[in-house]
Design a protein around this motif. Structure first.
Motif, PDB file in Angstrom:
ATOM      1  N   PHE A  13       0.912  -1.255   0.112  1.00  0.00           N
ATOM      2  CA  PHE A  13       0.065   0.026   0.097  1.00  0.00           C
ATOM      3  C   PHE A  13       0.937   1.313   0.033  1.00  0.00           C
ATOM      4  O   PHE A  13       0.812   2.098  -0.711  1.00  0.00           O
ATOM      5  N   ILE A  14       1.768   1.325   0.956  1.00  0.00           N
ATOM      6  CA  ILE A  14       2.498   2.632   1.110  1.00  0.00           C
ATOM      7  C   ILE A  14       3.576   2.666  -0.069  1.00  0.00           C
ATOM      8  O   ILE A  14       3.814   3.747  -0.835  1.00  0.00           O
ATOM      9  N   ASP A  35      10.209  -7.421  -3.233  1.00  0.00           N
ATOM     10  CA  ASP A  35       8.983  -7.810  -2.689  1.00  0.00           C
ATOM     11  C   ASP A  35       8.500  -9.158  -2.885  1.00  0.00           C
ATOM     12  O   ASP A  35       8.825  -9.395  -4.000  1.00  0.00           O
ATOM     13  N   ASN A  36       8.153  -9.998  -1.696  1.00  0.00           N
ATOM     14  CA  ASN A  36       7.873 -11.275  -2.068  1.00  0.00           C
ATOM     15  C   ASN A  36       6.324 -11.305  -2.262  1.00  0.00           C
ATOM     16  O   ASN A  36       5.908 -12.641  -2.382  1.00  0.00           O
ATOM     17  N   SER A  38       3.630 -11.183  -0.696  1.00  0.00           N
ATOM     18  CA  SER A  38       2.910 -11.903   0.332  1.00  0.00           C
ATOM     19  C   SER A  38       1.593 -11.303   0.666  1.00  0.00           C
ATOM     20  O   SER A  38       0.614 -11.728   1.103  1.00  0.00           O
ATOM     21  N   ASN A  39       1.624  -9.843   0.514  1.00  0.00           N
ATOM     22  CA  ASN A  39       0.548  -9.143   0.761  1.00  0.00           C
ATOM     23  C   ASN A  39       0.202  -8.037  -0.584  1.00  0.00           C
ATOM     24  O   ASN A  39      -0.018  -6.892  -0.066  1.00  0.00           O
ATOM     25  N   SER A  40       0.596  -8.360  -1.608  1.00  0.00           N
ATOM     26  CA  SER A  40       0.298  -7.349  -2.738  1.00  0.00           C
ATOM     27  C   SER A  40       0.334  -8.307  -3.895  1.00  0.00           C
ATOM     28  O   SER A  40       0.698  -9.437  -4.093  1.00  0.00           O
ATOM     29  N   ILE A  74      13.031 -10.361   1.837  1.00  0.00           N
ATOM     30  CA  ILE A  74      14.235  -9.300   2.256  1.00  0.00           C
ATOM     31  C   ILE A  74      15.264 -10.341   3.114  1.00  0.00           C
ATOM     32  O   ILE A  74      16.196  -9.969   3.538  1.00  0.00           O
ATOM     33  N   LEU A  93      10.445  -0.716   3.715  1.00  0.00           N
ATOM     34  CA  LEU A  93       8.885  -0.839   4.376  1.00  0.00           C
ATOM     35  C   LEU A  93       8.284  -2.324   4.380  1.00  0.00           C
ATOM     36  O   LEU A  93       7.448  -2.774   5.032  1.00  0.00           O
ATOM     37  N   SER A 135      10.426   2.390   8.209  1.00  0.00           N
ATOM     38  CA  SER A 135       9.091   2.684   8.400  1.00  0.00           C
ATOM     39  C   SER A 135       8.867   2.099   9.797  1.00  0.00           C
ATOM     40  O   SER A 135       8.362   0.888   9.976  1.00  0.00           O
ATOM     41  N   TYR A 160       4.177  -6.771  17.386  1.00  0.00           N
ATOM     42  CA  TYR A 160       4.541  -5.963  16.434  1.00  0.00           C
ATOM     43  C   TYR A 160       5.122  -4.811  16.844  1.00  0.00           C
ATOM     44  O   TYR A 160       6.293  -4.349  16.357  1.00  0.00           O
ATOM     45  N   LYS A 164       9.212  -3.561  15.983  1.00  0.00           N
ATOM     46  CA  LYS A 164       9.497  -2.332  15.406  1.00  0.00           C
ATOM     47  C   LYS A 164      10.459  -1.516  16.479  1.00  0.00           C
ATOM     48  O   LYS A 164      11.334  -0.909  15.919  1.00  0.00           O
ATOM     49  N   VAL A 190      -2.290   5.056   8.463  1.00  0.00           N
ATOM     50  CA  VAL A 190      -2.171   5.533   7.213  1.00  0.00           C
ATOM     51  C   VAL A 190      -3.325   5.079   6.390  1.00  0.00           C
ATOM     52  O   VAL A 190      -3.845   3.879   6.336  1.00  0.00           O
ATOM     53  N   ASN A 197      -5.553  -4.055  -0.250  1.00  0.00           N
ATOM     54  CA  ASN A 197      -4.868  -5.217   0.485  1.00  0.00           C
ATOM     55  C   ASN A 197      -4.886  -5.082   1.803  1.00  0.00           C
ATOM     56  O   ASN A 197      -4.482  -6.160   2.809  1.00  0.00           O
ATOM     57  N   LYS A 198      -5.302  -3.851   2.710  1.00  0.00           N
ATOM     58  CA  LYS A 198      -5.234  -3.660   3.832  1.00  0.00           C
ATOM     59  C   LYS A 198      -6.748  -4.111   4.692  1.00  0.00           C
ATOM     60  O   LYS A 198      -7.650  -3.908   3.935  1.00  0.00           O
TER      61      LYS A 198
HETATM   62  N1  LIG Z   1      -0.266   1.263   6.838  1.00  0.00           N
HETATM   63  C1  LIG Z   1      -0.159   1.662   8.081  1.00  0.00           C
HETATM   64  O1  LIG Z   1      -0.937   2.323   8.581  1.00  0.00           O
HETATM   65  C2  LIG Z   1       1.371   1.694   8.607  1.00  0.00           C
HETATM   66  C3  LIG Z   1       1.347   2.309   9.990  1.00  0.00           C
HETATM   67  C4  LIG Z   1       2.526   2.204  10.654  1.00  0.00           C
HETATM   68  C5  LIG Z   1       3.630   1.681  10.060  1.00  0.00           C
HETATM   69  N2  LIG Z   1       3.511   0.905   8.815  1.00  0.00           N
HETATM   70  C6  LIG Z   1       4.621   0.164   8.309  1.00  0.00           C
HETATM   71  O2  LIG Z   1       4.797   0.668   6.938  1.00  0.00           O
HETATM   72  C7  LIG Z   1       5.406  -0.221   6.029  1.00  0.00           C
HETATM   73  C8  LIG Z   1       4.504  -0.569   4.869  1.00  0.00           C
HETATM   74  O3  LIG Z   1       3.291  -0.777   5.425  1.00  0.00           O
HETATM   75  P1  LIG Z   1       2.066  -1.022   4.337  1.00  0.00           P
HETATM   76  O4  LIG Z   1       0.783  -0.509   5.182  1.00  0.00           O
HETATM   77  O5  LIG Z   1       2.334  -0.737   3.025  1.00  0.00           O
HETATM   78  O6  LIG Z   1       1.874  -2.445   4.340  1.00  0.00           O
HETATM   79  P2  LIG Z   1       1.521  -3.540   3.098  1.00  0.00           P
HETATM   80  O7  LIG Z   1       1.363  -4.868   3.661  1.00  0.00           O
HETATM   81  O8  LIG Z   1       0.575  -3.185   2.234  1.00  0.00           O
HETATM   82  O9  LIG Z   1       2.912  -3.646   2.416  1.00  0.00           O
HETATM   83  C9  LIG Z   1       4.044  -4.313   2.789  1.00  0.00           C
HETATM   84  C10 LIG Z   1       4.662  -4.867   1.616  1.00  0.00           C
HETATM   85  O10 LIG Z   1       5.776  -5.980   2.050  1.00  0.00           O
HETATM   86  C11 LIG Z   1       5.880  -6.960   1.253  1.00  0.00           C
HETATM   87  N3  LIG Z   1       6.584  -8.056   2.245  1.00  0.00           N
HETATM   88  C12 LIG Z   1       6.058  -8.580   3.345  1.00  0.00           C
HETATM   89  N4  LIG Z   1       7.434  -9.031   4.098  1.00  0.00           N
HETATM   90  C13 LIG Z   1       7.998  -9.242   3.289  1.00  0.00           C
HETATM   91  C14 LIG Z   1       9.282  -9.941   3.031  1.00  0.00           C
HETATM   92  N5  LIG Z   1       9.886 -10.459   4.209  1.00  0.00           N
HETATM   93  N6  LIG Z   1      10.170  -9.732   1.811  1.00  0.00           N
HETATM   94  C15 LIG Z   1       9.804  -9.038   0.937  1.00  0.00           C
HETATM   95  N7  LIG Z   1       8.566  -8.372   0.973  1.00  0.00           N
HETATM   96  C16 LIG Z   1       7.645  -8.478   2.081  1.00  0.00           C
HETATM   97  C17 LIG Z   1       4.443  -7.387   1.273  1.00  0.00           C
HETATM   98  O11 LIG Z   1       4.229  -8.386   0.078  1.00  0.00           O
HETATM   99  C18 LIG Z   1       3.712  -5.919   0.868  1.00  0.00           C
HETATM  100  O12 LIG Z   1       3.643  -5.624  -0.494  1.00  0.00           O
HETATM  101  C19 LIG Z   1       5.240  -1.595   6.930  1.00  0.00           C
HETATM  102  O13 LIG Z   1       6.602  -1.596   7.460  1.00  0.00           O
HETATM  103  C20 LIG Z   1       4.231  -1.231   8.493  1.00  0.00           C
HETATM  104  O14 LIG Z   1       4.732  -1.852   9.302  1.00  0.00           O
HETATM  105  C21 LIG Z   1       2.353   0.990   8.179  1.00  0.00           C
END
Ligand SMILES: NC(=O)c1ccc[n+]([C@@H]2O[C@H](COP(=O)([O-])OP(=O)(O)OC[C@H]3O[C@@H](n4cnc5c(N)ncnc54)[C@H](O)[C@@H]3O)[C@@H](O)[C@H]2O)c1
Length: 331
Positions: A13-14, A35-36, A38-40, A74, A93, A135, A160, A164, A190, A197-198
């Motif tokens: 997402f971000i 990116d693996n 796993s959530n996208s 990663i 991220l 992040s 979690y 962090k 955010v 996906n969230k």
């Molecule tokens: N969205 C929020 O509200 C929020 C708030 C605080 C912190 N964060 C942090 O911001 C970052 C991004 O969040 P987001 O909302 O985009 O999450 P998201 O789940 O949409 O994106 C995370 C991405 O990382 C990939 N991923 C996960 N584990 C992986 C791995 N081991 N190797 C490679 N790729 C991997 C997933 O496939 C996904 O595309 C995260 O670290 C999250 O903890 C987000």
């Protein structure tokens, strides 16, 4: 000169919103994504211009503008060693992003959020990465009960938050020991387009109410959160990418305002009732154990040092997010 930026989790997402914001202003960036998935999915981003899917172990050799995607984890040291060469800035991220999954599987959370981050730091040291942007989250604070700033005591109340916070400690140590320029950004909640996906409260409520499902507010709904719009958040990350002076700093990145869950749900319900031409139903459910009562950020440090501030009101941001879910889901 073209600047090479590696974004871990760049398909999420971000990440994909950050890439959209980085590439829509004719900037000179070469963006590499690991990116693996796993959530996208790739689908949201593959129509971006100059997008290339890379077959590991092929390398991006020339500093040419474009978006280069490697599917991989990663934890994959070999892959990282290939893509980290000549990277100027790393935006980290990728993570286990949910509180619930961290509670269900704490060892996985530890591996993905702490161990993998330490490995990235080690490789960043080895390959002389100029800047490491991380992040983090307000979850490192726990149940403080007041407006959070960078000096608020850190007492995470779930795995979690612990992962962090541990990553933050490592990052600060690498900054002191090896002089890597590091920036820790503690995001509040955010929201915005691109969040299909969230399953945190805003996308969850929008998805459910659009289907005429009932949504539940836990407890009295007077618990507060700080909702920051995605483009505002991305502009803070971009300020950090562009700023060559900041190093070893932590910033709270949020809207700076608290909103009760009850009020938020009313804003979403009102708009969706109009779209559906049917009253959106919100009910109260039992309060959740450990639910944080007050959570919002003091963003003065980011305003002063990064010259950044959020510009999107909650009403505008929610409307744009609902439009994303009702239209073509394009960011
Ligand atoms: N969205 C929020 O509200 C929020 C708030 C605080 C912190 N964060 C942090 O911001 C970052 C991004 O969040 P987001 O909302 O985009 O999450 P998201 O789940 O949409 O994106 C995370 C991405 O990382 C990939 N991923 C996960 N584990 C992986 C791995 N081991 N190797 C490679 N790729 C991997 C997933 O496939 C996904 O595309 C995260 O670290 C999250 O903890 C987000």
């Amino acid at each position: 000169m073209v600047k090479r930026i590696l974004i871990t989790g760049g398909m999420g997402f971000i990440g994909k919103n950050l890439i959209k914001n980085l590439t829509n202003k004719n900037n000179n960036y070469q963006i590499i994504i690991i990116d693996n998935l796993s959530n996208s999915k790739i689908s949201d981003i593959k129509n971006f211009s100059n997008f290339y899917i890379m077959k590991y172990p092929k390398r991006v050799i020339k500093k040419k503008k474009g978006i280069y995607f490697y599917k991989g984890d990663i934890e994959n040291k070999k892959l990282l060693s290939i893509v980290l060469k000549n990277v100027d800035t790393l935006v980290h991220l990728a993570a286990n992003t949910g509180v619930e999954i961290s509670i269900l599987n704490p060892t996985k959370d530890l591996k993905k959020n702490i161990l993998a981050t330490v490995q990235l730091l080690e490789l960043s040291r080895k390959y002389k990465i100029k800047k490491f942007i991380f992040s983090s989250s307000n979850a490192v604070i726990g149940n403080y009960g007041k407006k959070i700033d960078e000096n608020s005591p850190t007492k995470p109340v779930n795995q979690y938050g612990v992962s962090k916070l541990s990553a933050e400690f490592y990052i600060n140590a690498y900054n002191k020991l090896y002089n890597i320029k590091t920036v820790i950004l503690r995001f509040s909640n955010v929201y915005g387009p691109g969040s299909s996906n969230k399953n945190n409260i805003i996308p969850l409520f929008i998805k459910k109410l659009l289907k005429n499902d009932i949504c539940f507010v836990h407890g009295d709904g007077l618990q507060t959160r700080d909702f920051v719009y995605i483009d505002d958040l991305c502009s803070a990350i971009i300020k950090c990418i562009k700023n060559n002076k900041i190093s070893g700093k932590t910033f709270q990145i949020g809207s700076g305002k608290q909103t009760t869950i009850l009020n938020l749900s009313k804003i979403i319900a009102k708009r969706i009732s109009k779209i559906n031409n049917f009253p959106a139903i919100i009910k109260h459910a039992k309060s959740r154990k450990g639910d944080v009562r007050v959570n919002y950020s003091n963003i003065n440090r980011a305003k002063e040092i990064l010259s950044w501030q959020p510009n999107t009101s909650l009403h505008t941001g929610i409307n744009k997010t609902i439009n994303y879910f009702t239209n073509e889901k394009k960011i």
